[in-house]
Design a protein around this motif. Structure first.
Motif, mmCIF file in Angstrom:
data_model
loop_
_atom_site.group_PDB
_atom_site.id
_atom_site.type_symbol
_atom_site.label_atom_id
_atom_site.label_comp_id
_atom_site.label_asym_id
_atom_site.label_seq_id
_atom_site.Cartn_x
_atom_site.Cartn_y
_atom_site.Cartn_z
ATOM 1 N N ASP A 98 1.280 -0.697 0.081
ATOM 2 C CA ASP A 98 0.058 0.162 0.011
ATOM 3 C C ASP A 98 0.509 1.224 -0.059
ATOM 4 O OD1 ASP A 98 -3.311 0.518 1.072
ATOM 5 O OD2 ASP A 98 -1.788 2.122 1.281
ATOM 6 N N VAL A 101 0.370 3.815 2.704
ATOM 7 C CA VAL A 101 1.465 3.632 3.648
ATOM 8 C C VAL A 101 2.602 4.166 4.189
ATOM 9 C CG1 VAL A 101 1.428 1.254 5.439
ATOM 10 C CG2 VAL A 101 -0.323 1.721 5.008
ATOM 11 N N ARG A 104 3.306 7.586 4.138
ATOM 12 C CA ARG A 104 2.844 8.426 5.399
ATOM 13 C C ARG A 104 4.577 7.982 6.556
ATOM 14 N NH1 ARG A 104 -1.277 11.639 6.584
ATOM 15 N NH2 ARG A 104 -1.268 11.140 8.617
ATOM 16 N N PHE A 114 15.444 10.156 10.529
ATOM 17 C CA PHE A 114 15.669 8.794 10.492
ATOM 18 C C PHE A 114 16.239 8.173 9.443
ATOM 19 C CE2 PHE A 114 14.784 3.867 11.428
ATOM 20 C CZ PHE A 114 15.751 3.842 12.490
ATOM 21 N N THR A 120 9.056 -3.412 8.557
ATOM 22 C CA THR A 120 8.094 -4.858 8.689
ATOM 23 C C THR A 120 7.163 -4.513 8.895
ATOM 24 O OG1 THR A 120 9.933 -6.004 10.091
ATOM 25 C CG2 THR A 120 7.602 -6.589 10.376
ATOM 26 N N ILE A 121 5.246 -4.648 8.830
ATOM 27 C CA ILE A 121 4.868 -4.704 8.612
ATOM 28 C C ILE A 121 3.593 -6.055 8.607
ATOM 29 C CG2 ILE A 121 2.366 -3.724 7.398
ATOM 30 C CD1 ILE A 121 3.629 -1.390 6.380
ATOM 31 N N ALA B 83 3.659 1.748 15.916
ATOM 32 C CA ALA B 83 4.328 2.121 15.533
ATOM 33 C C ALA B 83 5.690 1.937 15.893
ATOM 34 C CB ALA B 83 4.413 2.778 14.067
ATOM 35 N N ALA B 85 10.185 3.074 15.505
ATOM 36 C CA ALA B 85 11.612 3.153 14.568
ATOM 37 C C ALA B 85 12.436 3.221 15.722
ATOM 38 C CB ALA B 85 11.306 4.762 14.501
ATOM 39 N N PHE B 96 5.623 5.768 17.384
ATOM 40 C CA PHE B 96 4.281 6.768 16.846
ATOM 41 C C PHE B 96 3.149 6.261 16.584
ATOM 42 C CE2 PHE B 96 5.816 6.374 12.554
ATOM 43 C CZ PHE B 96 6.280 5.282 11.862
ATOM 44 N N ASP B 98 -0.129 6.721 13.707
ATOM 45 C CA ASP B 98 -0.061 7.143 12.661
ATOM 46 C C ASP B 98 -2.221 6.946 12.128
ATOM 47 O OD1 ASP B 98 1.085 8.960 10.161
ATOM 48 O OD2 ASP B 98 -1.011 7.863 9.783
ATOM 49 N N GLU B 100 -4.276 7.104 9.960
ATOM 50 C CA GLU B 100 -3.881 7.018 8.419
ATOM 51 C C GLU B 100 -3.412 6.070 8.283
ATOM 52 O OE1 GLU B 100 -6.231 8.759 6.373
ATOM 53 O OE2 GLU B 100 -5.277 7.564 4.499
ATOM 54 N N VAL B 101 -1.931 5.453 8.465
ATOM 55 C CA VAL B 101 -2.162 4.168 8.711
ATOM 56 C C VAL B 101 -2.659 2.864 8.774
ATOM 57 C CG1 VAL B 101 -0.077 2.120 8.295
ATOM 58 C CG2 VAL B 101 0.777 5.464 8.344
ATOM 59 N N ARG B 104 -5.632 2.340 6.764
ATOM 60 C CA ARG B 104 -5.095 2.533 5.358
ATOM 61 C C ARG B 104 -4.960 0.792 5.379
ATOM 62 N NH1 ARG B 104 -5.560 4.748 0.409
ATOM 63 N NH2 ARG B 104 -4.031 3.264 -0.096
ATOM 64 N N LEU B 105 -4.715 -0.189 6.743
ATOM 65 C CA LEU B 105 -4.085 -1.051 7.067
ATOM 66 C C LEU B 105 -5.735 -1.780 7.429
ATOM 67 C CD1 LEU B 105 -0.779 -0.719 9.205
ATOM 68 C CD2 LEU B 105 -1.217 -1.536 6.169
ATOM 69 N N MET B 106 -6.296 -1.187 8.419
ATOM 70 C CA MET B 106 -8.161 -1.716 8.231
ATOM 71 C C MET B 106 -9.307 -1.799 7.207
ATOM 72 S SD MET B 106 -7.003 -3.308 11.385
ATOM 73 C CE MET B 106 -5.110 -3.035 10.973
ATOM 74 N N ILE B 121 4.399 -2.674 13.283
ATOM 75 C CA ILE B 121 5.342 -2.005 12.194
ATOM 76 C C ILE B 121 6.675 -1.839 13.244
ATOM 77 C CG2 ILE B 121 5.025 0.245 11.087
ATOM 78 C CD1 ILE B 121 1.954 -0.079 11.206
ATOM 79 N N GLU B 122 7.605 -2.233 12.325
ATOM 80 C CA GLU B 122 8.623 -1.656 12.887
ATOM 81 C C GLU B 122 9.199 -1.572 11.614
ATOM 82 O OE1 GLU B 122 9.945 -4.780 14.992
ATOM 83 O OE2 GLU B 122 7.792 -5.115 16.990
#
Lengths: 132, 132
Positions: A98, A101, A104, A114, A120-121, B83, B85, B96, B98, B100-101, B104-106, B121-122
DNA sequence: ATTGCACACGTTATAGCATAACGCAATTGA
DNA sequence: TCAATTGCGTTATGCTATAACGTGTGCAAT
Protein backbone atom coordinates in the motif's frame (compact mmCIF):
# COMPACT_ATOMS: atom_id res chain seq x y z
CA UNK A 1 17.98 -6.21 -9.82
CA UNK A 2 17.57 -9.62 -11.37
CA UNK A 3 17.76 -12.86 -9.45
CA UNK A 4 20.94 -14.80 -10.16
CA UNK A 5 20.98 -18.51 -10.80
CA UNK A 6 20.22 -20.28 -7.57
CA UNK A 7 22.65 -22.80 -6.16
CA UNK A 8 21.56 -26.32 -5.35
CA UNK A 9 20.83 -25.62 -1.70
CA UNK A 10 19.11 -22.36 -2.48
CA UNK A 11 16.87 -24.10 -5.01
CA UNK A 12 15.97 -26.85 -2.59
CA UNK A 13 15.01 -24.39 0.12
CA UNK A 14 13.09 -22.20 -2.28
CA UNK A 15 11.17 -25.16 -3.70
CA UNK A 16 10.14 -26.27 -0.24
CA UNK A 17 8.84 -22.79 0.53
CA UNK A 18 7.01 -22.49 -2.77
CA UNK A 19 5.23 -25.78 -2.32
CA UNK A 20 4.33 -25.11 1.29
CA UNK A 21 0.80 -24.10 2.22
CA UNK A 22 2.03 -21.50 4.66
CA UNK A 23 5.11 -20.09 6.33
CA UNK A 24 7.79 -22.49 7.52
CA UNK A 25 10.41 -22.20 10.23
CA UNK A 26 14.04 -22.82 9.34
CA UNK A 27 13.99 -26.07 11.29
CA UNK A 28 10.88 -27.29 9.53
CA UNK A 29 12.62 -26.65 6.23
CA UNK A 30 15.62 -28.54 7.53
CA UNK A 31 13.46 -31.56 8.37
CA UNK A 32 11.90 -31.52 4.92
CA UNK A 33 15.32 -31.57 3.32
CA UNK A 34 16.97 -34.33 5.36
CA UNK A 35 16.39 -36.73 2.51
CA UNK A 36 18.26 -34.39 0.23
CA UNK A 37 21.31 -34.44 2.42
CA UNK A 38 20.65 -31.51 4.70
CA UNK A 39 22.11 -32.08 8.15
CA UNK A 40 22.57 -28.76 9.89
CA UNK A 41 20.56 -25.55 10.42
CA UNK A 42 23.27 -23.50 8.81
CA UNK A 43 22.63 -25.07 5.47
CA UNK A 44 19.11 -23.68 5.65
CA UNK A 45 20.00 -20.31 7.11
CA UNK A 46 22.67 -19.67 4.52
CA UNK A 47 20.30 -20.41 1.69
CA UNK A 48 17.59 -18.27 3.27
CA UNK A 49 19.99 -15.38 3.64
CA UNK A 50 20.57 -15.32 -0.09
CA UNK A 51 16.93 -15.85 -0.99
CA UNK A 52 15.98 -12.93 1.25
CA UNK A 53 18.66 -10.83 -0.39
CA UNK A 54 17.31 -11.69 -3.84
CA UNK A 55 13.83 -10.74 -2.68
CA UNK A 56 12.22 -14.06 -3.57
CA UNK A 57 11.57 -15.02 0.04
CA UNK A 58 10.22 -13.01 2.98
CA UNK A 59 10.87 -13.39 6.64
CA UNK A 60 7.93 -13.08 8.99
CA UNK A 61 9.48 -11.56 12.07
CA UNK A 62 6.55 -12.09 14.36
CA UNK A 63 6.46 -15.84 13.89
CA UNK A 64 10.09 -16.61 13.07
CA UNK A 65 9.15 -18.12 9.75
CA UNK A 66 9.70 -17.73 6.05
CA UNK A 67 7.49 -17.63 2.95
CA UNK A 68 8.09 -17.53 -0.77
CA UNK A 69 7.25 -14.18 -2.28
CA UNK A 70 3.73 -14.02 -3.66
CA UNK A 71 4.95 -12.45 -6.91
CA UNK A 72 6.63 -15.21 -8.83
CA UNK A 73 9.01 -14.04 -11.50
CA UNK A 74 9.65 -10.57 -10.23
CA UNK A 75 11.35 -9.70 -7.02
CA UNK A 76 9.69 -7.74 -4.32
CA UNK A 77 12.23 -5.10 -3.55
CA UNK A 78 10.71 -2.79 -6.12
CA UNK A 79 7.23 -2.80 -4.62
CA UNK A 80 7.99 -0.64 -1.63
CA UNK A 81 7.15 -1.90 1.81
CA UNK A 82 5.62 -5.36 1.93
CA UNK A 83 2.83 -5.99 4.41
CA UNK A 84 1.46 -9.31 5.58
CA UNK A 85 -1.73 -10.59 7.07
CA UNK A 86 -1.07 -13.85 8.89
CA UNK A 87 -3.80 -16.20 10.06
CA UNK A 88 -2.89 -17.49 13.51
CA UNK A 89 -5.18 -20.46 13.07
CA UNK A 90 -4.36 -21.93 9.66
CA UNK A 91 -1.10 -20.17 8.81
CA UNK A 92 -2.45 -18.52 5.66
CA UNK A 93 -0.34 -15.56 4.62
CA UNK A 94 -1.58 -12.71 2.44
CA UNK A 95 0.98 -10.33 1.07
CA UNK A 96 0.11 -6.82 -0.01
CA UNK A 97 1.49 -3.38 -0.72
CA UNK A 98 0.00 0.00 0.00
CA UNK A 99 1.80 3.03 -1.27
CA UNK A 100 -0.14 5.40 0.93
CA UNK A 101 1.04 3.49 4.00
CA UNK A 102 4.58 3.65 2.67
CA UNK A 103 4.29 7.38 2.15
CA UNK A 104 2.97 8.03 5.63
CA UNK A 105 5.64 5.95 7.32
CA UNK A 106 8.44 7.35 5.21
CA UNK A 107 7.18 10.88 5.77
CA UNK A 108 7.26 10.31 9.48
CA UNK A 109 10.77 8.93 9.57
CA UNK A 110 11.98 11.71 7.29
CA UNK A 111 10.62 14.18 9.82
CA UNK A 112 12.77 12.49 12.46
CA UNK A 113 15.80 12.37 10.17
CA UNK A 114 15.71 8.64 10.67
CA UNK A 115 17.24 6.57 7.87
CA UNK A 116 15.08 3.47 7.28
CA UNK A 117 16.69 0.24 6.13
CA UNK A 118 14.09 -2.47 6.57
CA UNK A 119 10.44 -2.19 7.51
CA UNK A 120 8.16 -4.84 8.91
CA UNK A 121 4.38 -4.73 8.77
CA UNK A 122 2.62 -7.84 10.00
CA UNK A 123 -1.03 -8.20 10.94
CA UNK A 124 -1.82 -11.32 12.90
CA UNK A 125 -5.40 -12.45 13.22
CA UNK A 126 -7.90 -14.81 11.67
CA UNK A 127 -8.59 -15.29 7.99
CA UNK A 128 -12.12 -15.31 6.66
CA UNK A 129 -12.41 -19.09 6.82
CA UNK A 130 -11.02 -19.47 10.32
CA UNK A 131 -12.97 -16.52 11.73
CA UNK A 132 -16.28 -17.98 10.61
CA UNK B 1 -8.82 -0.29 30.92
CA UNK B 2 -6.77 0.85 33.87
CA UNK B 3 -3.51 -0.75 34.94
CA UNK B 4 -3.87 -2.81 38.11
CA UNK B 5 -1.36 -2.67 40.92
CA UNK B 6 1.79 -4.40 39.78
CA UNK B 7 3.19 -7.33 41.71
CA UNK B 8 6.74 -7.31 43.00
CA UNK B 9 8.20 -9.11 39.99
CA UNK B 10 6.20 -7.06 37.54
CA UNK B 11 7.42 -3.85 39.17
CA UNK B 12 11.02 -4.98 39.08
CA UNK B 13 10.84 -5.84 35.40
CA UNK B 14 9.02 -2.64 34.55
CA UNK B 15 11.53 -0.50 36.44
CA UNK B 16 14.41 -2.10 34.60
CA UNK B 17 12.75 -1.35 31.27
CA UNK B 18 11.89 2.22 32.22
CA UNK B 19 15.42 2.99 33.27
CA UNK B 20 16.97 1.35 30.24
CA UNK B 21 18.28 3.47 27.40
CA UNK B 22 16.85 1.15 24.81
CA UNK B 23 15.08 -2.15 24.29
CA UNK B 24 16.18 -5.12 26.37
CA UNK B 25 15.95 -8.85 25.78
CA UNK B 26 14.29 -11.03 28.39
CA UNK B 27 17.64 -12.53 29.29
CA UNK B 28 19.26 -9.14 29.71
CA UNK B 29 16.45 -8.23 32.09
CA UNK B 30 17.05 -11.48 33.92
CA UNK B 31 20.72 -10.63 34.38
CA UNK B 32 19.90 -7.19 35.71
CA UNK B 33 17.59 -8.73 38.30
CA UNK B 34 19.81 -11.51 39.60
CA UNK B 35 20.61 -9.39 42.63
CA UNK B 36 16.91 -9.11 43.34
CA UNK B 37 16.50 -12.86 43.45
CA UNK B 38 15.65 -13.63 39.85
CA UNK B 39 16.95 -17.01 38.83
CA UNK B 40 14.98 -18.25 35.82
CA UNK B 41 13.73 -16.86 32.49
CA UNK B 42 10.15 -17.65 33.39
CA UNK B 43 10.16 -15.10 36.15
CA UNK B 44 10.87 -12.48 33.51
CA UNK B 45 8.55 -13.84 30.84
CA UNK B 46 5.63 -14.12 33.22
CA UNK B 47 6.05 -10.53 34.33
CA UNK B 48 6.43 -9.37 30.72
CA UNK B 49 3.28 -11.20 29.72
CA UNK B 50 1.26 -9.18 32.19
CA UNK B 51 2.98 -5.90 31.41
CA UNK B 52 2.23 -6.43 27.72
CA UNK B 53 -1.36 -7.21 28.56
CA UNK B 54 -1.64 -3.99 30.58
CA UNK B 55 -0.20 -2.06 27.65
CA UNK B 56 2.68 -0.54 29.61
CA UNK B 57 5.35 -2.48 27.75
CA UNK B 58 5.81 -3.25 24.06
CA UNK B 59 7.44 -6.17 22.41
CA UNK B 60 9.68 -5.49 19.43
CA UNK B 61 9.20 -8.56 17.28
CA UNK B 62 12.03 -7.89 14.90
CA UNK B 63 14.68 -7.79 17.60
CA UNK B 64 13.15 -10.04 20.27
CA UNK B 65 13.25 -7.29 22.82
CA UNK B 66 11.01 -5.23 25.05
CA UNK B 67 10.58 -1.52 25.83
CA UNK B 68 8.54 0.46 28.28
CA UNK B 69 5.70 2.33 26.60
CA UNK B 70 6.63 5.90 25.72
CA UNK B 71 3.37 7.22 27.16
CA UNK B 72 3.76 7.00 30.91
CA UNK B 73 0.54 7.11 32.85
CA UNK B 74 -1.79 6.04 30.11
CA UNK B 75 -1.80 2.72 28.41
CA UNK B 76 -1.25 2.33 24.74
CA UNK B 77 -4.10 0.10 23.73
CA UNK B 78 -6.28 3.10 23.04
CA UNK B 79 -3.96 4.73 20.55
CA UNK B 80 -4.56 2.34 17.69
CA UNK B 81 -1.65 0.64 16.06
CA UNK B 82 1.73 1.47 17.55
CA UNK B 83 4.65 1.87 15.20
CA UNK B 84 8.34 1.89 16.04
CA UNK B 85 11.51 3.21 14.50
CA UNK B 86 14.48 1.29 15.87
CA UNK B 87 18.08 2.38 15.43
CA UNK B 88 20.18 -0.64 14.64
CA UNK B 89 23.31 1.13 15.78
CA UNK B 90 22.48 2.65 19.16
CA UNK B 91 19.21 0.92 20.02
CA UNK B 92 17.19 4.10 20.20
CA UNK B 93 13.47 3.42 19.86
CA UNK B 94 10.92 5.98 18.74
CA UNK B 95 7.27 5.14 19.16
CA UNK B 96 4.54 6.75 17.13
CA UNK B 97 0.98 6.45 15.92
CA UNK B 98 -0.53 7.33 12.59
CA UNK B 99 -4.24 7.03 12.18
CA UNK B 100 -4.09 7.21 8.42
CA UNK B 101 -1.80 4.18 8.37
CA UNK B 102 -4.22 2.40 10.69
CA UNK B 103 -7.11 3.23 8.42
CA UNK B 104 -5.39 1.98 5.30
CA UNK B 105 -4.31 -1.27 6.88
CA UNK B 106 -7.66 -1.90 8.50
CA UNK B 107 -9.46 -1.05 5.28
CA UNK B 108 -7.35 -3.59 3.46
CA UNK B 109 -7.94 -6.39 5.93
CA UNK B 110 -11.64 -5.59 6.03
CA UNK B 111 -11.70 -6.07 2.27
CA UNK B 112 -10.25 -9.53 2.79
CA UNK B 113 -12.64 -10.30 5.63
CA UNK B 114 -9.55 -10.84 7.73
CA UNK B 115 -10.01 -10.30 11.45
CA UNK B 116 -6.93 -8.53 12.84
CA UNK B 117 -5.80 -9.21 16.40
CA UNK B 118 -2.33 -7.74 16.75
CA UNK B 119 -0.38 -5.59 14.33
CA UNK B 120 3.35 -5.00 14.19
CA UNK B 121 4.98 -2.04 12.46
CA UNK B 122 8.72 -1.76 12.95
CA UNK B 123 11.16 0.32 10.94
CA UNK B 124 14.78 -0.59 11.47
CA UNK B 125 17.46 1.79 10.35
CA UNK B 126 19.72 4.52 11.67
CA UNK B 127 18.72 7.41 13.88
CA UNK B 128 19.80 10.94 13.06
CA UNK B 129 22.86 10.77 15.30
CA UNK B 130 24.07 7.40 14.09
CA UNK B 131 23.44 8.15 10.42
CA UNK B 132 25.60 11.27 10.53
C1' DA C 1 -13.83 -22.31 59.85
C1' DT C 2 -13.12 -24.79 55.96
C1' DT C 3 -13.21 -25.60 51.40
C1' DG C 4 -12.37 -24.36 46.77
C1' DC C 5 -10.59 -21.29 43.50
C1' DA C 6 -7.56 -17.97 41.23
C1' DC C 7 -3.24 -16.19 40.91
C1' DA C 8 1.56 -15.24 41.52
C1' DC C 9 5.68 -17.45 42.20
C1' DG C 10 9.92 -20.78 42.13
C1' DT C 11 12.44 -24.57 39.95
C1' DT C 12 13.93 -27.90 36.63
C1' DA C 13 13.95 -29.37 32.28
C1' DT C 14 13.33 -28.96 27.53
C1' DA C 15 12.06 -27.05 23.06
C1' DG C 16 12.85 -23.88 19.36
C1' DC C 17 15.60 -20.35 16.84
C1' DA C 18 20.13 -18.64 15.18
C1' DT C 19 25.11 -18.04 14.61
C1' DA C 20 30.39 -18.63 15.53
C1' DA C 21 34.37 -20.82 13.98
C1' DC C 22 36.83 -24.08 11.50
C1' DG C 23 38.21 -26.24 7.17
C1' DC C 24 37.54 -27.79 2.30
C1' DA C 25 36.43 -27.33 -2.67
C1' DA C 26 35.25 -24.87 -6.86
C1' DT C 27 35.37 -20.55 -9.51
C1' DT C 28 37.12 -16.41 -11.12
C1' DG C 29 40.07 -12.86 -12.48
C1' DA C 30 44.62 -10.43 -12.17
C1' DT D 1 49.91 -19.35 -10.88
C1' DC D 2 48.12 -17.09 -7.12
C1' DA D 3 44.88 -14.69 -4.40
C1' DA D 4 40.18 -13.58 -3.53
C1' DT D 5 35.49 -14.94 -3.37
C1' DT D 6 31.78 -17.92 -2.71
C1' DG D 7 29.36 -21.97 -1.45
C1' DC D 8 29.39 -25.85 1.32
C1' DG D 9 29.71 -29.25 5.46
C1' DT D 10 30.45 -30.03 10.36
C1' DT D 11 30.73 -29.24 15.24
C1' DA D 12 29.77 -26.59 18.83
C1' DT D 13 27.54 -23.05 21.11
C1' DG D 14 24.50 -19.28 22.35
C1' DC D 15 20.09 -16.99 22.58
C1' DT D 16 14.95 -17.08 22.98
C1' DA D 17 10.83 -19.14 24.89
C1' DT D 18 7.78 -22.46 27.11
C1' DA D 19 6.17 -27.06 29.45
C1' DA D 20 5.27 -29.21 33.59
C1' DC D 21 5.25 -29.58 38.35
C1' DG D 22 4.72 -27.96 42.93
C1' DT D 23 4.24 -24.16 46.67
C1' DG D 24 2.08 -20.41 49.03
C1' DT D 25 -1.29 -16.74 49.62
C1' DG D 26 -5.58 -14.25 49.52
C1' DC D 27 -10.36 -14.38 49.12
C1' DA D 28 -15.15 -15.64 48.47
C1' DA D 29 -18.94 -18.98 49.15
C1' DT D 30 -20.89 -22.21 51.95
Amino acid sequence: MTTPQLTKNQSLVFDVLEKAEGPLSAYTILDKLRDHGFRAPLQVYRALEKLLEYGVVHRLESINSFVACAHPGENCHSHGIVAFAICESCGLVMEFHDHEVDHRLMAWVRGQKFKPEKTTIEIRGLCETCAA
